[in-house]
Design a protein around this motif. Structure first.
Motif, PDB file in Angstrom:
ATOM      1  N   ARG A 184       0.840  -1.202   0.000  1.00  0.00           N
ATOM      2  CA  ARG A 184       0.000   0.000   0.000  1.00  0.00           C
ATOM      3  C   ARG A 184       0.867   1.241   0.000  1.00  0.00           C
ATOM      4  O   ARG A 184       1.745   1.375   0.857  1.00  0.00           O
ATOM      5  CB  ARG A 184      -0.876   0.008   1.251  1.00  0.00           C
ATOM      6  N   LEU A 185       0.629   2.119  -0.947  1.00  0.00           N
ATOM      7  CA  LEU A 185       1.408   3.342  -0.993  1.00  0.00           C
ATOM      8  C   LEU A 185       0.694   4.450  -0.223  1.00  0.00           C
ATOM      9  O   LEU A 185       1.280   5.170   0.555  1.00  0.00           O
ATOM     10  CB  LEU A 185       1.624   3.773  -2.449  1.00  0.00           C
ATOM     11  N   ASN A 186      -0.579   4.600  -0.439  1.00  0.00           N
ATOM     12  CA  ASN A 186      -1.396   5.573   0.284  1.00  0.00           C
ATOM     13  C   ASN A 186      -2.851   5.171   0.152  1.00  0.00           C
ATOM     14  O   ASN A 186      -3.153   4.058  -0.284  1.00  0.00           O
ATOM     15  CB  ASN A 186      -1.151   6.985  -0.269  1.00  0.00           C
ATOM     16  N   ASP A 187      -3.752   6.077   0.476  1.00  0.00           N
ATOM     17  CA  ASP A 187      -5.177   5.785   0.414  1.00  0.00           C
ATOM     18  C   ASP A 187      -5.637   5.414  -0.990  1.00  0.00           C
ATOM     19  O   ASP A 187      -6.568   4.647  -1.175  1.00  0.00           O
ATOM     20  CB  ASP A 187      -5.983   7.024   0.844  1.00  0.00           C
ATOM     21  N   LYS A 188      -4.981   5.993  -1.977  1.00  0.00           N
ATOM     22  CA  LYS A 188      -5.502   5.902  -3.338  1.00  0.00           C
ATOM     23  C   LYS A 188      -4.766   4.885  -4.204  1.00  0.00           C
ATOM     24  O   LYS A 188      -5.253   4.517  -5.259  1.00  0.00           O
ATOM     25  CB  LYS A 188      -5.405   7.295  -4.017  1.00  0.00           C
ATOM     26  N   GLU A 189      -3.554   4.508  -3.806  1.00  0.00           N
ATOM     27  CA  GLU A 189      -2.760   3.692  -4.711  1.00  0.00           C
ATOM     28  C   GLU A 189      -2.060   2.534  -3.985  1.00  0.00           C
ATOM     29  O   GLU A 189      -1.790   2.621  -2.793  1.00  0.00           O
ATOM     30  CB  GLU A 189      -1.690   4.549  -5.395  1.00  0.00           C
ATOM     31  N   GLN A 190      -1.757   1.519  -4.768  1.00  0.00           N
ATOM     32  CA  GLN A 190      -0.924   0.450  -4.238  1.00  0.00           C
ATOM     33  C   GLN A 190       0.029  -0.030  -5.313  1.00  0.00           C
ATOM     34  O   GLN A 190      -0.248   0.087  -6.504  1.00  0.00           O
ATOM     35  CB  GLN A 190      -1.781  -0.708  -3.708  1.00  0.00           C
ATOM     36  N   GLU A 191       1.164  -0.574  -4.854  1.00  0.00           N
ATOM     37  CA  GLU A 191       2.139  -1.094  -5.796  1.00  0.00           C
ATOM     38  C   GLU A 191       1.982  -2.609  -5.840  1.00  0.00           C
ATOM     39  O   GLU A 191       1.826  -3.253  -4.801  1.00  0.00           O
ATOM     40  CB  GLU A 191       3.536  -0.728  -5.313  1.00  0.00           C
TER      41      GLU A 191
END
Lengths: 428, 328, 587
Positions: A184-191
């Motif tokens: 999880r990178l932040n609320d909106k994105e993931q790697e």
């Protein structure tokens, strides 16, 4: 070359005989040449009949074979391939079950030959008359239909499961898997770092090493179709050294068959040994299973160099630029019964790339078509309230519609001409 | 010329289907459009009470709370079995709960509404499957059969005693959902009684003795009788053996033979079925017995005690047997 | 004599019509001390998702239990289904104490148990009819029910024949129990007319004051209690009151229910089958002598049967508000109707009794015999699952493909007629041989058109529902086999590979292909070790296939030995020229 259509009804057989001879023996017309001769042989109606017999047998055995093999295995080995080794079991309608295999032309061989035969026949006997209009129309329809099936062999199928009140922006493949490391990178994105299922499947003891991977992945065991059981009840050595694999064990299950009334999908599992890149030290052997994704299990986490990865085996995902949000799902039954009356998904389609934002109702026989993909109401979200949409991309989806219309119209014209002639003669 | 071109038709698909390379590893960043709920729970039986610890939040919040929650569980101290104590991690604020709830613990900022609740219930709430399924419903999941729940349950030996820790992910409660969730209803576990029943008024359920699976105490003034249901395997013997055992051991009567038995045995119709039913009155005790055969075993419904008490409760006994319904 | 020849066919028709009118006339009013079962049967209720009269409920559950429409009591008197239902309804009424079923319903031999192992577990001896009463086996019931439940929890593939039969038996018991405890049918309509129907058991659970507030619920309880006390007068009074109340409140539903009761009692398919059989016999007789009058009489009877058959189909469509084919049963009826219709029309052109006899045979076999066996599951007017819930595709794809089956069967039976008549009778000599071949050829063309279009429409439907036109699944493949076979026949004919006899033989083989597509693909799904409910179907299918192969085998006998072609046989060695008498004829 007098054609089949010029003699409506059961034409005098002697005349037909002459037809055939004409088709086979050069000399009726002085255009003889090797190519023309080959063409005439290709165009023979006898060849057509033989090919019909072959296709009849292929379809019949291809149906029986579905008792033992999955429908996809059969489609890919019988119908969408050049030749097939048919086991004795379906061949003899299960009277004899020996590991003996008979080679047989596959769907593509028979289809191609039929196509050649058909086109050659029209090349040899081509004549644009009203009487032949039906035949020409219907055979063009058949050509289009066979091309349609050929294109359909490369169609992509998947599904999108959405619980009520949630959204989805990816389509899951029905039959291919991937090992996903998600951070999880932040609320909106993931790697996501992904290893395809075919890579996992062909493991050879050597770890999968790649600069993209945060650690090396050694596949200890891969099960194409599996079941889970409590570790203490299953009598097999437990390969897992950490995590849920200590409590649950994956057990091999045979592949599903095509006539299985439950039509269960295959659910893969794997044991993967994760190794540090620098030291080669094992981070543990994990059990990953599509069951976990399917049952909505919380993911296993692995932390390397301060980065936390969720590791899971899941159906291969194809992310889309648009999002589908399920606002409401309804499922009615007939009163006093368990017979489903209607399923309906009320969804909102949001596509920031095109500015599309609209409400759509998807229900039985009323799919949503968007960006080359078609979303069908397939079933209920198995874990709670929600929907499962079947998603298909088939660029040739309209071909069967046209071809069906053409063939039907062609037959109506052809048989209609025959009938009118017959009645006229009868009245005369 | 025409046939030659046909060959293209044959060759093209060959190439398309034939070659496939090792698929490369892919690294991508994708948007997250859906965040699920995650549920931590623990069930800790202690004495006459069963303690439930429950914490629900978004996946992201909960991922951070996994370790603190485990630490919290480890710190629970049951020196006073009715008033457990624990060590709160930093930033957790405890509050006395209302009604059934023992304590509520607020975690993090208020607006996140991350509350750990602690509740104690009586022994009637001991069925783990039922509790977990109730929790599943709270985060929008269908009920599962006991077997399918296994992967979600972790048996942990806490300092306070053995506990079951649950970790689940779900879409969250569905507000307007009416009726029970779709899917299979929870089925009773193997420990539960395989049948349902209705106990008549005035019957007192007491601890089971020896082989019985269900026992009642029945009083009529100072006269007593006892109702037992016991399950015996295939080797439970013939009806004659059992009747003679009852005559001998309970009633204090001599044994009888087949012909005698045939005269004494009645039928008790229950639903669609019908069972052998005996009424033996002897110098020691009076006994009512119903033999209920099942596929792998036989159930014996028996009332034994003082003649008067048995006489008074005979109707009740029959009603009780008739209320029995075996499940799958 | 000449005059009689003219009058005779019409005389037969009038007689048949009189019989039909007599059948259709309403039953007389019940006597003073007789129960008014007819009116009770007309009461509309909700069952399996559809409002239907009590009469249909009674018939469908009785058929489900006994595999028969009527019942004989212990004194061998015939009992109507409605009377049986009433007896069931008072076998465990709420006003009686206790929880066990008794009364006549427990003693009627209503449970058809046709498996030795199940019989053995229940402590029963096989006897003729294999029907047993609850009283006979209730002592052994517990373990059997439990085993049935266990079987139903098994994986479908793991089930043995015994398991399946146990489950079947448990289902019978469950229906019986649910009927007797008022859980089915849902007999109390929503008071305001909108909302759900409820079973009477809901009201009984809710208590007396709730029951008393609902005129229907209390009405039913009064009726049942009067029946329990054998009080015919009160029963009749209450039944009529309830009926007129429901008529007032739900005029549409009651009218539909009344129509359905009439439909049930009239049994149109039964009578149509009989008329087809008589037409068949007259048609055959017409070949022996007195040809024209017998043929006309057969044709008239055939058309009368077809009219009644059509009315029956229309009745089903009207009751369900659906196209004609919705399940296997209705496909059988529809095939019979199509075959009869097509053949009667062809007969109008040729008047040689050939297509008439064939049409009547297919009509009576499919709609009568096969339809009868398929109706044994209970109510044949069923509600459809969501994916099938579309009148458009049912009306197009299903109707078309079923019509295609019918055409294939007509062609196949014409082939049989050609082989049998040619081989054993001189009737095909000369022109008839060519005419039969022409009809056969035309019907195959027709079948090709229908099967192809029907199959492809099915593909389009699948594309609309699941996003794939063709999935090579067993059902689709079955339909495709018919199309390939029909195309093969036509191309073989055009190629000159087959002549009259070959055409007939291939058409007969087409029967096997069609039967396979119709039933076989359903059987395939049942695993190797499991037997499924359709064991009988499997045997019937194999028997049918073998019989067709025998006929094809008979056709292999050299043409010079066929009675129809015997005398004109040229010197041996060139039989093939003889088998083609039609060039001379058709040119």
């Amino acid at each position: 070359m007098s054609s089949t259509a010029t003699q409506p009804g059961p034409a005098p057989a002697s005349l037909k005989e002459a037809d055939m001879k004409g088709a086979l023996v050069p000399g009726n017309k002085p255009r003889a040449g090797l190519a023309w001769r080959i063409l005439q042989i290709c165009a023979s109606l006898r060849v057509t009949v033989v090919l019909f017999v072959l296709s009849f047998l292929l379809v019949f055995w291809g149906t029986w074979a579905q008792r033992d093999e999955s429908i996809w295995a059969v489609v890919n080995s019988y119908f969408r391939w050049w030749f097939v080794w048919i086991p004795l079991k379906p061949l003899t309608l299960e009277l004899i079950d020996l590991p003996v295999y008979i080679p047989f032309p596959g769907g593509w061989t028979i289809g191609s030959l039929l196509m050649i035969n058909l086109l050659a026949a029209h090349a040899v006997r081509f004549k644009l008359t009203w009487k032949r209009s039906g035949i020409i129309l219907l055979h063009s329809g058949i050509v289009l239909m066979m091309l349609g099936e050929f294109v359909a062999a490369f169609q992509i199928e998947g599904r999108m499961s959405i619980p009520e009140g949630h959204s989805s922006n990816f389509i899951e493949s029905d039959r291919t898997m991937e090992l996903a490391l998600v951070r999880r990178l932040n609320d909106k994105e993931q790697e996501e770092i992904l290893i395809s299922g075919s890579r996992l499947r062909q493991h050879d003891g050597k770890p999968i090493v790649d600069p993209q991977l945060p650690f090396d992945v050694e596949v200890v065991r891969y099960l194409v179709n599996s079941d889970l059981g409590p570790a203490d009840l299953v009598s097999q050595p437990n390969l897992a050294t950490v995590g849920i694999g200590l409590r649950q064990v994956a057990v091999e299950k045979s592949e599903t068959t095509g006539v299985d009334p439950t039509q269960a999908v295959e659910i893969a599992s794997a044991y993967v040994n994760l190794k540090r890149k620098d030291t080669g030290e094992s981070l543990g052997t994990y059990l990953v299973s599509a069951w976990f994704s399917y049952l909505l299990m919380p993911p296993e986490t692995v932390t390397v160099d301060g980065k936390k990865y969720d590791i899971s085996l899941r159906n291969k995902r194809a992310y889309k630029p648009y999002t589908i949000h399920l606002t409401r799902f309804t499922h009615d039954k007939y009163p006093g019964t368990e017979i489903p009356k209607n399923y309906q998904s009320d969804v909102r389609l949001v596509d920031p790339t095109t500015g599309e934002n609209r409400l759509v109702k998807i229900y039985m026989n009323n799919p949503l078509r968007y960006e080359g993909e078609t979303f069908y109401q397939a079933s209920l979200y198995p874990m709670g309230k929600g929907t499962v949409l079947q998603v298909v991309r088939n660029p040739g989806w309209l071909m069967p519609y046209f071809s069906t219309a053409m063939v039907t119209l062609g037959m109506l014209v052809h048989f209609g001409i025959m009938l009118v002639n017959f009645v006229n003669r009868r009245l005369a | 010329m025409v046939p030659r071109r046909r060959w293209l038709c044959v060759l093209v698909p060959l190439c398309l289907a034939g070659c496939r390379e090792d698929e490369p590893i892919v690294k991508q960043t994708v948007p997250r459009v859906s965040v699920m709920q995650r549920f931590f729970g623990a069930i800790l039986p202690k004495g006459e009470k069963i303690w439930f610890f429950k914490l629900v939040g978004t996946e992201d919040d909960m991922a951070e709370l996994q370790e603190p929650f485990d630490e919290f569980l480890k710190s629970i101290d049951f020196t006073d079995p009715l008033k457990p104590k624990w060590k709160l991690p930093k930033g957790w604020i405890e509050e006395v709960g209302k009604e059934m709830r023992y304590k509520t613990i607020h975690i993090g900022p208020k607006e996140k509404k991350l509350d750990l609740s602690v509740t104690a219930l009586g022994l009637e709430a001991e069925d783990v499957t039922e509790n977990v399924n109730r929790w599943r419903a709270q985060i929008g999941l269908v009920a599962f059969h006991k077997r399918d729940l296994e992967p979600f349950l972790r048996k942990v030996d806490l300092p306070a005693g053995p506990a079951i820790v649950v970790d689940m992910i779900g879409p969250g409660a569905v507000a307007q959902g009416k009726g029970p969730p779709m899917g299979a209803p929870p089925r009773p576990g193997p420990d539960a009684l395989p049948f349902k029943y209705e106990a008549p008024k005035g019957w007192e359920k007491i601890a089971n003795i020896t082989l019985s699976v269900l026992t009642f105490q029945v009083k009529e003034g100072d006269k007593k009788a006892r109702v037992t249901v016991s399950e015996l395997g295939k080797k439970s013997g013939s009806l004659l053996d059992n009747v003679n055992r009852w005559r001998r051991d309970y009633a204090g009567l001599p044994e009888i033979n087949e012909t005698q038995l045939a005269k004494d045995v009645q039928e008790l119709a229950v639903g669609l079925e019908s069972f052998k039913y005996v009424d033996i009155d002897g110098p020691k005790q009076r006994i009512l017995g119903v033999v209920w055969p099942r596929p792998d075993s036989t159930y014996f419904f028996k009332m034994a005690g003082h003649t008067d008490a048995v006489e008074k409760h005979k109707k009740n006994f029959e009603t009780f047997v008739k209320s029995v319904q075996f499940g799958g | 004599m000449k005059r009689f020849e003219k009058v005779f066919p019409w005389l037969i028709l009038v007689l048949a019509m009189l019989f039909i009118v007599w059948i259709a006339s309403p039953p007389g009013a019940p006597g003073k001390n007789e129960f008014d079962f007819h009116t009770f049967g007309q009461l509309p209720v909700m069952d399996r998702g559809r409002t239907k009269p009590m009469d249909t409920v009674a018939r469908s559950y009785l058929v489900f239990l006994t595999h028969k429409q009527t019942l004989k009591d212990n004194k061998d008197n015939r009992q109507s289904a409605v009377k049986w239902l009433l007896d069931v309804l008072v076998s465990l009424p709420p006003w009686r104490e206790g929880t066990s079923f008794d009364g006549p319903a427990a003693e009627y031999k209503t449970f058809k148990i046709d498996n030795d192992e199940v019989l053995n577990m229940l402590g029963l001896e096989p006897r003729s009819g294999l029907r047993y009463s609850l009283q006979e086996f209730r002592q052994q019931l517990g373990p059997v029910i439990a085993l049935a439940k266990r079987a139903s929890n098994k994986d479908v593939k793991q089930r043995t024949l015994k398991d399946v039969k146990l489950m079947e038996f448990a289902q019978q018991l469950e229906s019986f129990q649910r009927l007797a405890t008022y859980q089915i049918p849902f007999s109390v309509p929503p008071p305001s007319g909108k909302g759900d129907w409820h079973p009477l058991s809901d009201y009984i659970d809710a208590g007396l004051d709730v029951i008393q507030r609902d005129p229907v619920a209390i009405g039913y309880l009064r009726i049942l209690s009067a029946y329990d006390q054998r009080d015919a007068r009160t029963f009749n009074k209450e039944v009529r009151e309830l009926h007129s109340y429901l008529t007032e409140q739900f005029p549409d539903k009651t009218a539909d229910a009344n129509f359905e009761v009439f439909f049930n009692r009239f049994e149109p398919f039964h009578h149509a089958t009989h008329l087809y059989l008589y037409a068949l016999i007259l048609g055959c007789l017409s070949w022996i002598g007195w040809t024209r009058p017998l043929n006309t009489a057969a044709l008239l009877l055939g058309f009368l049967g077809f009219l009644i058959d059509s009315w029956g189909l229309y009745g089903r469509m009207d009751i369900l508000d659906r196209p004609p084919v919705i399940n296997l049963y209705s496909s059988a009826v529809f095939i019979g109707w199509c075959a009869a219709g097509v053949c009667l029309i062809i007969e109008l052109f040729f008047r040689n009794s050939f297509s008439l006899v064939v049409g009547m045979a297919v009509g009576s076999v499919t709609s009568g015999i096969i339809g009868h066996y398929l109706s044994l599951d209970g109510d044949t007017l069923v509600m459809l699952e969501a994916v099938l819930d579309t009148n458009f595709w049912l009306a197009t794809h299903v109707t078309c493909i079923t019509f295609g089956y019918a055409a294939m069967f007509v062609a196949g039976f014409l082939g049989i007629a050609y082989i049998i008549m040619g081989l054993f009778t001189p009737l095909l000599r000369g022109e008839p041989s060519a005419i039969v071949t022409k009809i056969l050829y035309g019907v195959v063309c027709f079948a090709t058109l229908l099967s192809f279009t029907g199959t492809m429409l099915g593909g389009i439907w699948a594309d609309q529902s699941w996003g794939r036109f063709w999935g090579w699944d067993p059902k689709e493949n079955g339909a495709l086999l018919i199309v390939i076979w029909a195309a093969l026949i036509l191309h073989a004919r055009w190629a000159g590979l087959i002549k009259q006899r070959g055409l007939a033989m291939l058409a007969v083989a087409g029967n096997i292909v069609t039967a396979w597509s119709w039933f076989g693909t359903n059987l395939l799904g049942i695993g190797l070790h499991a037997y499924g409910f359709k064991q009988g179907t499997k045997i019937a299918l194999i028997t049918f296939a073998i019989s067709q192969l025998v006929i094809i085998g008979l056709a292999m006998i050299p043409m010079e030995n066929w009675r129809s072609f015997m005398k004109q046989t040229p010197p041996p060695g060139k039989p093939s020229t003889k088998s083609r008498p039609q060039p001379a004829m058709s040119s």
